[in-house]
Design a protein around this motif. Structure first.
Motif, PDB file in Angstrom:
ATOM      1  N   LEU A  98      17.102   0.013 -22.433  1.00 41.32           N
ATOM      2  CA  LEU A  98      18.143   0.378 -23.384  1.00 41.32           C
ATOM      3  C   LEU A  98      18.037  -0.583 -24.560  1.00 41.32           C
ATOM      4  O   LEU A  98      17.900  -1.786 -24.372  1.00 41.32           O
ATOM      5  CB  LEU A  98      19.493   0.235 -22.670  1.00 41.32           C
ATOM      6  N   ARG A  99      18.068  -0.078 -25.797  1.00 36.77           N
ATOM      7  CA  ARG A  99      17.940  -0.910 -26.989  1.00 36.77           C
ATOM      8  C   ARG A  99      19.291  -1.097 -27.658  1.00 36.77           C
ATOM      9  O   ARG A  99      20.021  -0.148 -27.871  1.00 36.77           O
ATOM     10  CB  ARG A  99      17.021  -0.241 -28.009  1.00 36.77           C
ATOM     11  N   THR A 100      19.599  -2.342 -28.002  1.00 34.22           N
ATOM     12  CA  THR A 100      20.824  -2.620 -28.745  1.00 34.22           C
ATOM     13  C   THR A 100      20.588  -2.267 -30.218  1.00 34.22           C
ATOM     14  O   THR A 100      19.436  -2.188 -30.666  1.00 34.22           O
ATOM     15  CB  THR A 100      21.219  -4.106 -28.644  1.00 34.22           C
ATOM     16  N   PRO A 101      21.652  -2.087 -30.977  1.00 32.21           N
ATOM     17  CA  PRO A 101      21.477  -1.775 -32.396  1.00 32.21           C
ATOM     18  C   PRO A 101      20.741  -2.862 -33.179  1.00 32.21           C
ATOM     19  O   PRO A 101      20.122  -2.583 -34.195  1.00 32.21           O
ATOM     20  CB  PRO A 101      22.916  -1.635 -32.908  1.00 32.21           C
ATOM     21  N   ASP A 102      20.784  -4.118 -32.710  1.00 30.73           N
ATOM     22  CA  ASP A 102      20.119  -5.199 -33.448  1.00 30.73           C
ATOM     23  C   ASP A 102      18.794  -5.635 -32.815  1.00 30.73           C
ATOM     24  O   ASP A 102      18.367  -6.775 -32.959  1.00 30.73           O
ATOM     25  CB  ASP A 102      21.056  -6.392 -33.617  1.00 30.73           C
ATOM     26  N   SER A 103      18.145  -4.733 -32.096  1.00 31.35           N
ATOM     27  CA  SER A 103      16.779  -4.928 -31.615  1.00 31.35           C
ATOM     28  C   SER A 103      16.625  -5.887 -30.439  1.00 31.35           C
ATOM     29  O   SER A 103      15.633  -6.585 -30.318  1.00 31.35           O
ATOM     30  CB  SER A 103      15.870  -5.379 -32.762  1.00 31.35           C
ATOM     31  N   ARG A 104      17.593  -5.923 -29.562  1.00 32.72           N
ATOM     32  CA  ARG A 104      17.402  -6.576 -28.268  1.00 32.72           C
ATOM     33  C   ARG A 104      17.200  -5.435 -27.287  1.00 32.72           C
ATOM     34  O   ARG A 104      17.415  -4.282 -27.614  1.00 32.72           O
ATOM     35  CB  ARG A 104      18.642  -7.370 -27.857  1.00 32.72           C
ATOM     36  N   TYR A 105      16.809  -5.736 -26.091  1.00 27.45           N
ATOM     37  CA  TYR A 105      16.789  -4.691 -25.093  1.00 27.45           C
ATOM     38  C   TYR A 105      17.481  -5.168 -23.837  1.00 27.45           C
ATOM     39  O   TYR A 105      17.651  -6.352 -23.614  1.00 27.45           O
ATOM     40  CB  TYR A 105      15.396  -4.127 -24.837  1.00 27.45           C
ATOM     41  N   LEU A 133      20.358  -8.968 -21.215  1.00 23.11           N
ATOM     42  CA  LEU A 133      19.807  -8.908 -22.575  1.00 23.11           C
ATOM     43  C   LEU A 133      18.497  -9.683 -22.661  1.00 23.11           C
ATOM     44  O   LEU A 133      18.383 -10.774 -22.092  1.00 23.11           O
ATOM     45  CB  LEU A 133      20.795  -9.524 -23.571  1.00 23.11           C
ATOM     46  N   TRP A 134      17.542  -9.121 -23.383  1.00 34.95           N
ATOM     47  CA  TRP A 134      16.264  -9.784 -23.626  1.00 34.95           C
ATOM     48  C   TRP A 134      15.912  -9.594 -25.094  1.00 34.95           C
ATOM     49  O   TRP A 134      16.258  -8.588 -25.695  1.00 34.95           O
ATOM     50  CB  TRP A 134      15.158  -9.177 -22.757  1.00 34.95           C
ATOM     51  N   ALA A 145       2.472 -18.503 -25.091  1.00 33.82           N
ATOM     52  CA  ALA A 145       2.013 -18.445 -26.486  1.00 33.82           C
ATOM     53  C   ALA A 145       2.118 -17.017 -27.030  1.00 33.82           C
ATOM     54  O   ALA A 145       2.554 -16.811 -28.173  1.00 33.82           O
ATOM     55  CB  ALA A 145       0.572 -18.952 -26.585  1.00 33.82           C
ATOM     56  N   ALA A 146       1.756 -16.032 -26.231  1.00 35.34           N
ATOM     57  CA  ALA A 146       1.843 -14.636 -26.680  1.00 35.34           C
ATOM     58  C   ALA A 146       3.296 -14.224 -26.888  1.00 35.34           C
ATOM     59  O   ALA A 146       3.639 -13.580 -27.889  1.00 35.34           O
ATOM     60  CB  ALA A 146       1.159 -13.716 -25.677  1.00 35.34           C
ATOM     61  N   LYS A 147       4.172 -14.608 -25.961  1.00 36.46           N
ATOM     62  CA  LYS A 147       5.590 -14.257 -26.095  1.00 36.46           C
ATOM     63  C   LYS A 147       6.220 -14.956 -27.300  1.00 36.46           C
ATOM     64  O   LYS A 147       7.047 -14.375 -28.001  1.00 36.46           O
ATOM     65  CB  LYS A 147       6.347 -14.580 -24.809  1.00 36.46           C
ATOM     66  N   ARG A 148       5.828 -16.206 -27.580  1.00 40.71           N
ATOM     67  CA  ARG A 148       6.329 -16.898 -28.769  1.00 40.71           C
ATOM     68  C   ARG A 148       5.819 -16.210 -30.034  1.00 40.71           C
ATOM     69  O   ARG A 148       6.558 -16.067 -31.008  1.00 40.71           O
ATOM     70  CB  ARG A 148       5.923 -18.365 -28.747  1.00 40.71           C
ATOM     71  N   GLY A 149       4.562 -15.795 -30.028  1.00 40.05           N
ATOM     72  CA  GLY A 149       4.002 -15.084 -31.178  1.00 40.05           C
ATOM     73  C   GLY A 149       4.729 -13.768 -31.446  1.00 40.05           C
ATOM     74  O   GLY A 149       4.942 -13.383 -32.597  1.00 40.05           O
ATOM     75  N   LEU A 150       5.127 -13.097 -30.367  1.00 34.90           N
ATOM     76  CA  LEU A 150       5.877 -11.840 -30.505  1.00 34.90           C
ATOM     77  C   LEU A 150       7.337 -12.072 -30.896  1.00 34.90           C
ATOM     78  O   LEU A 150       8.021 -11.141 -31.300  1.00 34.90           O
ATOM     79  CB  LEU A 150       5.832 -11.058 -29.179  1.00 34.90           C
ATOM     80  N   GLY A 151       7.811 -13.312 -30.762  1.00 38.67           N
ATOM     81  CA  GLY A 151       9.204 -13.612 -31.083  1.00 38.67           C
ATOM     82  C   GLY A 151      10.140 -13.435 -29.910  1.00 38.67           C
ATOM     83  O   GLY A 151      11.359 -13.463 -30.072  1.00 38.67           O
ATOM     84  N   GLU A 152       9.593 -13.257 -28.715  1.00 44.33           N
ATOM     85  CA  GLU A 152      10.424 -13.067 -27.520  1.00 44.33           C
ATOM     86  C   GLU A 152      10.882 -14.394 -26.931  1.00 44.33           C
ATOM     87  O   GLU A 152      11.781 -14.423 -26.097  1.00 44.33           O
ATOM     88  CB  GLU A 152       9.657 -12.261 -26.470  1.00 44.33           C
TER      89      GLU A 152
END
Length: 166
Positions: free
Chosen positions: A7-14, A20-21, A66-73
């Motif tokens: 499920l996606r929140t309006p501000d781009s979390r899921y 929440l992630w 490193a990949a998750k940091r690059g993605l901004g997660e």
């Protein structure tokens, strides 16, 4: 919400199982996002391979990070509006509580299943307590022995997992 999709929140979390992630940074260029997603998958496979081989997983975990940091997660927040980082918080305990309740509430009215429309019963009155509990039905008997209900079985032989089961 589609089955199997977050499920996606309006501000781009899921939201996954109510938690929440952070989603990937929406401002990433598509080729860079694809590269990082591919690296994340490869790093996760490296973690699994190291685990199966009984080897040190630290290097593979560092690649995942490193990949998750690059993605901004992971890492510093990418937004600058002062909103808190609610990563890993339960949605119902945050300012998303009302949104989450509405987004996950059962809907009444017609529903489509396998291409066929079926009418859902209205939810204006609650079910009776215990309506979902099956009556005490007989268990299959061995040849020549009468069937016993679950209650009779417990009375004669004890709980299915023993009296000391915790």
């Amino acid at each position: 919400m589609t089955a199997g999709r977050a499920l996606r929140t309006p501000d781009s979390r899921y939201v996954v199982r109510g938690r929440l992630w952070r989603a990937a940074n929406p401002s990433l260029a598509e080729p860079e996002r694809r590269r990082l997603v591919a690296e994340l998958g490869a790093a996760r496979r490296a973690v699994a391979a190291a685990r199966r081989a009984g080897e040190d997983e630290a290097g593979a975990h560092a690649r995942v990070d490193a990949a998750k940091r690059g993605l901004g997660e992971r890492g510093p927040v990418r937004w600058n509006d002062g909103a808190p980082d609610l990563n890993r918080h339960m949605a119902h305990t945050t300012n998303y509580a009302d949104w989450h309740a509405e987004a996950t509430a059962p809907k009444s009215g017609p529903s489509v299943t396998a291409g066929k429309e079926i009418a859902m019963p209205p939810r204006d009155k609650p079910e009776e307590p215990g309506a979902d509990i099956l009556p005490d039905t007989p268990t299959p008997a061995s040849p020549g022995k009468p069937s016993k209900t679950e209650s009779e079985h417990i009375e004669e032989e004890g709980e299915p997992f023993g009296d000391n089961f915790v």
